[in-house]
Write an enzyme that holds these catalytic residues in place. Sequence first.
Site, PDB file in Angstrom:
ATOM      1  N   GLU A  96       0.824  -1.201   0.000  1.00  7.16           N
ATOM      2  CA  GLU A  96       0.000   0.000   0.000  1.00  7.16           C
ATOM      3  C   GLU A  96       0.867   1.263   0.000  1.00  7.16           C
ATOM      4  O   GLU A  96       1.948   1.298   0.593  1.00  7.16           O
ATOM      5  CB  GLU A  96      -0.933  -0.015   1.212  1.00  7.16           C
ATOM      6  CG  GLU A  96      -1.968  -1.119   1.090  1.00  7.16           C
ATOM      7  CD  GLU A  96      -2.990  -1.165   2.212  1.00  7.16           C
ATOM      8  OE1 GLU A  96      -4.141  -1.522   1.931  1.00  7.16           O
ATOM      9  OE2 GLU A  96      -2.657  -0.855   3.363  1.00  7.16           O
ATOM     10  N   CYS A 109       3.472   8.430   1.338  1.00  6.09           N
ATOM     11  CA  CYS A 109       4.014   7.439   2.281  1.00  6.09           C
ATOM     12  C   CYS A 109       4.239   6.140   1.517  1.00  6.09           C
ATOM     13  O   CYS A 109       3.306   5.539   0.990  1.00  6.09           O
ATOM     14  CB  CYS A 109       3.003   7.260   3.415  1.00  6.09           C
ATOM     15  SG  CYS A 109       3.554   6.076   4.654  1.00  6.09           S
ATOM     16  N   CYS A 116       6.772  -7.341   6.961  1.00  2.00           N
ATOM     17  CA  CYS A 116       7.920  -6.868   7.741  1.00  2.00           C
ATOM     18  C   CYS A 116       8.342  -7.978   8.684  1.00  2.00           C
ATOM     19  O   CYS A 116       7.504  -8.726   9.186  1.00  2.00           O
ATOM     20  CB  CYS A 116       7.526  -5.622   8.534  1.00  2.00           C
ATOM     21  SG  CYS A 116       8.928  -4.853   9.381  1.00  2.00           S
ATOM     22  N   CYS A 120       7.149  -5.668  15.485  1.00  2.00           N
ATOM     23  CA  CYS A 120       6.786  -4.673  16.493  1.00  2.00           C
ATOM     24  C   CYS A 120       5.356  -4.988  16.946  1.00  2.00           C
ATOM     25  O   CYS A 120       4.474  -5.242  16.132  1.00  2.00           O
ATOM     26  CB  CYS A 120       6.869  -3.259  15.922  1.00  2.00           C
ATOM     27  SG  CYS A 120       8.544  -2.814  15.420  1.00  2.00           S
ATOM     28  N   CYS A 123       2.018  -3.003  15.565  1.00  2.21           N
ATOM     29  CA  CYS A 123       1.939  -2.629  14.148  1.00  2.21           C
ATOM     30  C   CYS A 123       1.229  -3.725  13.361  1.00  2.21           C
ATOM     31  O   CYS A 123       1.585  -4.899  13.475  1.00  2.21           O
ATOM     32  CB  CYS A 123       3.348  -2.412  13.599  1.00  2.21           C
ATOM     33  SG  CYS A 123       3.351  -1.976  11.844  1.00  2.21           S
ATOM     34  N   GLY A 169       7.096  -2.182   5.949  1.00  2.00           N
ATOM     35  CA  GLY A 169       8.472  -2.683   5.876  1.00  2.00           C
ATOM     36  C   GLY A 169       9.484  -1.817   6.589  1.00  2.00           C
ATOM     37  O   GLY A 169       9.196  -0.699   7.008  1.00  2.00           O
ATOM     38  N   GLU A 170      10.684  -2.381   6.733  1.00  2.00           N
ATOM     39  CA  GLU A 170      11.788  -1.667   7.373  1.00  2.00           C
ATOM     40  C   GLU A 170      12.782  -1.279   6.253  1.00  2.00           C
ATOM     41  O   GLU A 170      13.506  -2.136   5.738  1.00  2.00           O
ATOM     42  CB  GLU A 170      12.454  -2.584   8.410  1.00  2.00           C
ATOM     43  CG  GLU A 170      13.795  -2.121   8.933  1.00  2.00           C
ATOM     44  CD  GLU A 170      13.813  -0.685   9.459  1.00  2.00           C
ATOM     45  OE1 GLU A 170      12.914  -0.283  10.203  1.00  2.00           O
ATOM     46  OE2 GLU A 170      14.751   0.046   9.094  1.00  2.00           O
ATOM     47  N   SER A 223      11.866   5.191  15.131  1.00  2.00           N
ATOM     48  CA  SER A 223      10.703   4.746  15.896  1.00  2.00           C
ATOM     49  C   SER A 223      11.158   4.312  17.278  1.00  2.00           C
ATOM     50  O   SER A 223      11.673   3.212  17.443  1.00  2.00           O
ATOM     51  CB  SER A 223      10.026   3.582  15.165  1.00  2.00           C
ATOM     52  OG  SER A 223       9.577   4.026  13.903  1.00  2.00           O
ATOM     53  N   HIS A 225       9.385   4.843  20.736  1.00  3.33           N
ATOM     54  CA  HIS A 225       8.221   4.256  21.430  1.00  3.33           C
ATOM     55  C   HIS A 225       8.387   3.928  22.913  1.00  3.33           C
ATOM     56  O   HIS A 225       7.414   3.555  23.570  1.00  3.33           O
ATOM     57  CB  HIS A 225       7.712   3.005  20.712  1.00  3.33           C
ATOM     58  CG  HIS A 225       7.462   3.211  19.252  1.00  3.33           C
ATOM     59  ND1 HIS A 225       6.714   4.249  18.763  1.00  3.33           N
ATOM     60  CD2 HIS A 225       7.886   2.525  18.161  1.00  3.33           C
ATOM     61  CE1 HIS A 225       6.670   4.192  17.450  1.00  3.33           C
ATOM     62  NE2 HIS A 225       7.377   3.156  17.050  1.00  3.33           N
ATOM     63  N   ASN A 300      -3.010   3.863  16.427  1.00  3.37           N
ATOM     64  CA  ASN A 300      -4.133   3.553  15.541  1.00  3.37           C
ATOM     65  C   ASN A 300      -4.488   2.084  15.688  1.00  3.37           C
ATOM     66  O   ASN A 300      -3.663   1.223  15.408  1.00  3.37           O
ATOM     67  CB  ASN A 300      -3.753   3.831  14.084  1.00  3.37           C
ATOM     68  CG  ASN A 300      -3.516   5.308  13.859  1.00  3.37           C
ATOM     69  OD1 ASN A 300      -4.370   6.143  14.156  1.00  3.37           O
ATOM     70  ND2 ASN A 300      -2.332   5.650  13.368  1.00  3.37           N
ATOM     71  N   CYS A 343      -0.999   5.430  10.240  1.00 12.25           N
ATOM     72  CA  CYS A 343       0.258   4.766  10.621  1.00 12.25           C
ATOM     73  C   CYS A 343      -0.008   3.413  11.245  1.00 12.25           C
ATOM     74  O   CYS A 343      -0.836   3.302  12.145  1.00 12.25           O
ATOM     75  CB  CYS A 343       1.006   5.555  11.681  1.00 12.25           C
ATOM     76  SG  CYS A 343       1.302   7.229  11.255  1.00 12.25           S
TER      77      CYS A 343
HETATM   78  N1  SAH Z   1       9.746   0.101   9.846  1.00 12.26           N
HETATM   79  C1  SAH Z   1       9.904   1.534   9.831  1.00 12.26           C
HETATM   80  C2  SAH Z   1       8.918   2.183   8.911  1.00 12.26           C
HETATM   81  C3  SAH Z   1       7.470   2.161   9.395  1.00 12.26           C
HETATM   82  S1  SAH Z   1       7.042   3.792   9.766  1.00 12.26           S
HETATM   83  C4  SAH Z   1       9.821   2.061  11.241  1.00 12.26           C
HETATM   84  O1  SAH Z   1       9.566   1.268  12.144  1.00 12.26           O
HETATM   85  O2  SAH Z   1      10.084   3.240  11.467  1.00 12.26           O
HETATM   86  C5  SAH Z   1       5.543   3.648  10.554  1.00 12.26           C
HETATM   87  C6  SAH Z   1       5.522   4.355  11.898  1.00 12.26           C
HETATM   88  O3  SAH Z   1       4.246   4.133  12.514  1.00 12.26           O
HETATM   89  C7  SAH Z   1       6.563   3.796  12.841  1.00 12.26           C
HETATM   90  O4  SAH Z   1       7.001   4.773  13.735  1.00 12.26           O
HETATM   91  C8  SAH Z   1       5.742   2.756  13.544  1.00 12.26           C
HETATM   92  O5  SAH Z   1       6.337   2.367  14.758  1.00 12.26           O
HETATM   93  C9  SAH Z   1       4.436   3.491  13.753  1.00 12.26           C
HETATM   94  N2  SAH Z   1       3.318   2.586  13.998  1.00 12.26           N
HETATM   95  C10 SAH Z   1       3.232   1.270  13.748  1.00 12.26           C
HETATM   96  N3  SAH Z   1       2.049   0.795  14.108  1.00 12.26           N
HETATM   97  C11 SAH Z   1       1.335   1.828  14.595  1.00 12.26           C
HETATM   98  C12 SAH Z   1       0.015   1.972  15.086  1.00 12.26           C
HETATM   99  N4  SAH Z   1      -0.813   0.927  15.132  1.00 12.26           N
HETATM  100  N5  SAH Z   1      -0.371   3.186  15.472  1.00 12.26           N
HETATM  101  C13 SAH Z   1       0.437   4.239  15.371  1.00 12.26           C
HETATM  102  N6  SAH Z   1       1.692   4.178  14.904  1.00 12.26           N
HETATM  103  C14 SAH Z   1       2.138   2.974  14.516  1.00 12.26           C
END
Ligand code: SAH
Length: 369
Positions: A96, A109, A116, A120, A123, A169-170, A223, A225, A300, A343
């Site tokens: 997507e 985006c 991935c 995490c 996600c 993805g990363e 990221s 967190h 989200n 996100c």
């Molecule tokens: N793998 C990379 C690229 C993904 S970016 C990374 O981890 O940075 C997407 C961003 O949204 C990251 O900061 C991820 O941690 C965050 N994210 C993932 N799931 C989410 C969710 N359910 N709600 C809000 N943010 C989320």
Amino acid sequence: MSAESTRINLLDLDENGLRAFFVSIGEKPFRAQQVLKWMYHHQLDDFQAMTDLSLDLRQRLQLLAEVRAPEVLREQKSQDGTIKWLLGLPGGNAVETVFIPEPGRGTLCVSSQVGCALNCRFCSTATQGFSRNLTTAEIIGQVWLAAKMLGHERNGRRAITNVVMMGMGEPLLNYESVLPALRLMRDDLGFGLASKRVTVSTAGMVPGIRQLREDVDVALAVSLHAPEDRLRTELVPLNRKYPIDVLMQACREYVSDRRKRSVTFEYTLMQGVNDHPEHARMLAKLLRTVPSKLNLIPFNPFPGTGYRCSTSRRIAAFQEIVMSGGLIATVRKTRGEDIDAACGQLVGRVQDRTRRSARLKAAMTGVSE
Ligand code: SAH
């Protein structure tokens, strides 16, 4: 083998790659500049329309090469103007891409992998596991396709002003394909975006951060967190390999040279997990050691998750504490929620989508799977 599969996809090549390609077919390297302009300034995929090339070269290109972006399987528009495309890839996979319009800017985006591997906990991409890396053509092809569909250069105004590698993805685990794509986003012959307008987001791949610093000027988003290792390892298992102090050191190095570079830390707020005032105080202390900004992301939800979004009161309190600790902190506005484009909500394998909707239906009727 069909003739088609032996053609080289020019979306796979950055300027250097394209120059080498032209040399390899006995042409002058500057042909690369001409073709790049047609491809990225005009979103052309038809060699016959590249009118400053000789007829003979156009014919040869048609035999040897192609400009092939992923195929659009579905387009969804949110009430807030966000657009999400489901893109089909060879082999039945899909990813997507999301376009987020705002006054004066448009952010795309982009995804870097199908699924991935990092797992995490919060996600939804993680729930589908890892299928494969995207090729450079499939990564830059997302920008190319969106630019084409949005009428990118219409009336001298650009539809896409920013690209963020924050889709599925990363990106730093697919470095080889991501780097040429980043160069094409930055290059004047490509999309010509300034370094601050191209962002690579990583879950904390330290070797990749170091390599990126050497290779291309882009903005970095990390990221985070959690402000301490135990909680971060629980949320982002990659932390076991690259714990917070190692990650912070790599981030300090990233911003430490002459060129203007920036790091933004992303922090997704989950109720009762990482949103306590004490977490905010620890975070402020930690981030004082790195010149950076903080982006707070309200969690989200997605089907099957056990996490909940922090209340807006809690988010505001968290922001206040980190700001009084001297940080610049913004709260990311959730966009495209009604089309699952926010996100962490991106999935993409058509197969998974069916399972997701089955899960949803089951949840709604109270029947478990
Ligand atoms: N793998 C990379 C690229 C993904 S970016 C990374 O981890 O940075 C997407 C961003 O949204 C990251 O900061 C991820 O941690 C965050 N994210 C993932 N799931 C989410 C969710 N359910 N709600 C809000 N943010 C989320």
